[in-house]
Design an enzyme around this catalytic site. Structure first.
Site, PDB file in Angstrom:
ATOM      1  N   GLU A 157       0.796  -1.234   0.000  1.00 27.21           N
ATOM      2  CA  GLU A 157       0.000   0.000   0.000  1.00 27.21           C
ATOM      3  C   GLU A 157       0.828   1.283   0.000  1.00 27.21           C
ATOM      4  O   GLU A 157       0.628   2.174   0.834  1.00 27.21           O
ATOM      5  CB  GLU A 157      -0.964  -0.021   1.191  1.00 27.21           C
ATOM      6  CG  GLU A 157      -1.910  -1.210   1.143  1.00 27.21           C
ATOM      7  CD  GLU A 157      -2.790  -1.335   2.379  1.00 27.21           C
ATOM      8  OE1 GLU A 157      -2.730  -0.448   3.246  1.00 27.21           O
ATOM      9  OE2 GLU A 157      -3.532  -2.329   2.484  1.00 27.21           O
ATOM     10  N   GLU A 262      -6.637 -10.792  -0.550  1.00 26.24           N
ATOM     11  CA  GLU A 262      -7.533 -10.199   0.440  1.00 26.24           C
ATOM     12  C   GLU A 262      -8.971 -10.088  -0.077  1.00 26.24           C
ATOM     13  O   GLU A 262      -9.678  -9.117   0.197  1.00 26.24           O
ATOM     14  CB  GLU A 262      -6.989  -8.843   0.904  1.00 26.24           C
ATOM     15  CG  GLU A 262      -5.534  -8.925   1.336  1.00 26.24           C
ATOM     16  CD  GLU A 262      -4.989  -7.658   1.966  1.00 26.24           C
ATOM     17  OE1 GLU A 262      -5.799  -6.872   2.514  1.00 26.24           O
ATOM     18  OE2 GLU A 262      -3.765  -7.455   1.932  1.00 26.24           O
TER      19      GLU A 262
END
Length: 366
Positions: A157, A262
């Site tokens: 991220e 995810e």
């Protein structure tokens, strides 16, 4: 010869319940010709050998990702203090069940203690000091499991929604090349491991473009990057799956593997004033209007969930030559992180396995 698992015999990849004689769908077998199927494993699960969800994970999935056990704050909470108990247990469990283990994650702006960026007096480190600290951590953690962990989410991220680099402390102190150094350190520590970049909202064109630029920059400099993880925290309304498909195609065109990471699809309404995605820092008070299915999921909403998963897996299977793995973030609805984000106490139904730890009826159609 059959392998006995909880009252079931497995013959030629199909599981037959020895009590009912009925065949049972096994996720890793269903998608064996397409891609590996993974899940996230928690500390509570892996430290309890009899945990029913852990046994279910071994049964249905052929790749694991630690939910939190290998994040910096968990594995290296204080200077010179490493806590390997949970990570070791997960490595051993994966090896015993012949599953590939993906380490998650080495460098991230979140769930990293403040001391990582500071000296003993609380002052921010300079570039060289933080690079040294990063290298030491990666060498210690990735190096410990160099022959046991299949792949690492090296950096997590690091992009803003517009594709620019997030102004994290890593970026502010080291500079934009902190990602390059992280990948180089990871390769030095675990030369046999696959190395990945992982991020959410990668379906958005601007963020996708930023990821592509990042991949190309690493490749042009001769730095190993083997794949990119597209986090898939989705809802019944968002995103447009045409954009998801566009990103799979565009990312694969860079020459790296694409992983779906995810994955979950929330059925719950999301507060309009908050940005959907996976910002774990969001934590707001529970409001009943955002928890409408506390006593059960209506059939009509279950059908919407089924349709979303059917559409998504149609795309995944279409591009299975580019997709190496599809990993769900959790084993069952009972323990999904979605029950507590962005507000604690909600009841969500985002996975393929329900609260009673049974495969949902629509999964056979995926």
């Amino acid at each position: 010869m059959a392998l006995l698992i909880s009252g079931c015999n497995i013959y030629n990849g199909e599981e037959v319940n020895t009590q009912t004689g009925a065949k049972e769908l096994i996720l890793k077998d269903k998608f064996a010709d397409n891609f590996k199927i993974g899940t996230a494993i928690s500390k509570a699960q892996v430290l309890n050998a009899s945990d029913p969800e852990l046994l279910l994970a071994a049964k249905h999935f052929n790749t694991f990702t630690p939910e939190n056990a290998m994040k910096w704050e968990s594995i290296n909470p204080l200077p010179n203090e490493y806590q390997f108990e949970v990570a070791d247990a997960l490595v051993n469990f994966a090896a015993a069940n012949k599953q590939q283990l993906v380490g998650h994650t080495l460098v991230w702006h979140s769930q990293t203690p403040d001391w990582v960026f500071e000296d003993d007096s609380g002052n921010l480190l300079n570039r060289d000091q933080l690079l040294q600290r990063m290298q030491h951590h990666i060498k210690t953690v990735a190096g410990r499991y160099a022959d046991q962990i299949f792949a690492w989410d090296v950096v997590n991220e690091a992009l803003n929604e517009d594709g620019t680099l997030r102004e994290s402390k890593w970026q502010q102190i080291i500079g934009d090349d902190f990602i390059e150094h992280a990948f180089m350190f990871a390769h030095q520590a675990a030369p046999k491991a696959k190395l990945y970049y992982n991020d959410y909202n990668m379906f958005k064109p601007a963020k996708r473009a930023g990821a592509i630029a990042l991949i190309k920059r690493l490749k042009q400099k001769g730095i190993q990057i083997d794949g990119v993880g597209m986090q898939a925290h989705y809802s019944l309304a968002s995103p447009d799956f045409a954009e998801v498909e566009d990103s799979i195609v565009a990312l694969a065109a860079t020459g790296v593997d694409v992983m779906i990471t995810e994955l979950d699809i929330s059925v719950l309404p999301f507060p309009e004033n908050l940005a959907e995605g996976a910002d774990v820092s969001l934590d707001v008070a529970l409001q009943q209007q955002y928890n409408p299915y506390a006593t059960g999921l209506p059939n009509a909403v279950e059908q919407q969930l089924a349709s979303r998963y059917q559409a998504l897996f149609s795309i995944y299977k279409k591009h299975s030559n580019s997709i190496g793995r599809v990993t769900f973030w959790g084993v069952s609805d009972k323990q999904t992180w979605r029950n507590g984000w962005p507000m604690q106490g909600r009841t969500d139904y985002p996975l393929l396995i329900d609260r009673n730890m049974q495969i949902k009826g629509f999964v056979d159609s995926l």
